[in-house]
Design an enzyme around this catalytic site. Sequence first.
Site, PDB file in Angstrom:
ATOM      1  N   ARG A  96       0.868  -1.175   0.000  1.00 26.39           N
ATOM      2  CA  ARG A  96       0.000   0.000   0.000  1.00 26.39           C
ATOM      3  C   ARG A  96       0.904   1.224   0.000  1.00 26.39           C
ATOM      4  NH1 ARG A  96      -3.423  -2.919  -1.494  1.00 26.39           N
ATOM      5  NH2 ARG A  96      -5.469  -3.339  -0.568  1.00 26.39           N
TER       6      ARG A  96
ATOM      7  N   GLU B 108      -4.337   7.466  -4.625  1.00 30.44           N
ATOM      8  CA  GLU B 108      -4.651   6.806  -5.900  1.00 30.44           C
ATOM      9  C   GLU B 108      -6.039   7.246  -6.355  1.00 30.44           C
ATOM     10  OE1 GLU B 108      -4.136   2.557  -5.445  1.00 30.44           O
ATOM     11  OE2 GLU B 108      -2.138   2.814  -4.611  1.00 30.44           O
TER      12      GLU B 108
ATOM     13  N   HIS C  32      -1.539   0.287  -9.850  1.00 32.57           N
ATOM     14  CA  HIS C  32      -2.125  -0.661  -8.880  1.00 32.57           C
ATOM     15  C   HIS C  32      -2.758  -1.862  -9.607  1.00 32.57           C
ATOM     16  CE1 HIS C  32      -3.966  -1.041  -4.601  1.00 32.57           C
ATOM     17  NE2 HIS C  32      -3.754  -2.222  -5.142  1.00 32.57           N
TER      18      HIS C  32
END
Length: 323
Positions: free
Chosen positions: A237, A266, A284
């Site tokens: 993360r 994000e 991601h």
Amino acid sequence: MKKNVLAFSRVTPATVERLQQDFNVIVPDARQGDIAAQFNEALPEAHGLIGVGRKLGRDQLEGAGKLEVVSSISVGYDNYDLAYFNERGIALTNTPDVLTESTADLAFSLVMGSARRVAELDAWTKAGNWQATIAPGHFGSDVHGKTLGIVGLGNIGAAIARRGRFGFNMPVVYSGNSRKPQLEQELGAQFRSLDQLLAEADFVVIVVPLSEATRKLISTRELQLMKPSAFLINIARGPVVDEAALVEALRSGTIRGAGLDVYEKEPLRESPLFQLPNALTLPHIGSATAETRAAMASRAVDNLRAALLGERPQDLVNPQVWK
Ligand code: DGY
């Protein structure tokens, strides 16, 4: 009477079809107006939620008086306020295991891609720069035989370590809250403190979940412990790494490069990272293969179905709420 399921992110037609066998399914649709308004309208009647990528806690769920379960289509569950879920007796499920190998593949592509400058040299070639044999300034770094440091040797960490150990003959060191004797035996992995690992590894791969204990685990001091020739890979993360400190370390040559799949904020639209050729930036996509995303959706449906039909779901994150 059928219970109501509300999707809080895009779900596949196959997911909806399976859920419709047992439940009324509401999927907010941009073609029918404001998504948030449709979600908020359906929320008070929802018994189950399914989706990924949305923060859910007291502020979002206060009006969801009938809610029994949230089925996340992800392994990580840092988006959910677990204390609030427990207080309300809302079950939370996730999708472990099915994404382990795909996520490890992606981590390894970041190892390879950053060491061999794959994206950078692809762009360079397509820009018409290849006029003679490339000069040492464009050389990469070897991967095989280098030391692989895994910060967090869970299932995904172990899958990455296997690729390094058996595919690339890499000695493996790892850090974490506990020793893993079985993996030490299987992989010849050696336990280190985080500081020792940072000083020793050629590739430092971050695989720990985000929690208050791991927020900014890697910041200026930790980056300075790394070798100037080393690479930082983050597939966990974003907030586990202090992004401003990382940018500085990449700019100043404190470390050689970084391979990143996750960011503090994000989606990442603008970032000083975009100006750095030694930062490989992906959007991601750890689990983003057709096969794995289908398997995750299917597992999330299984979990949601079980919980709403009164059976204990396979992947219950907070078993204390299950009666
Ligand atoms: C996961 O499953 O946790 C992935 O990172 C997607 O959020």
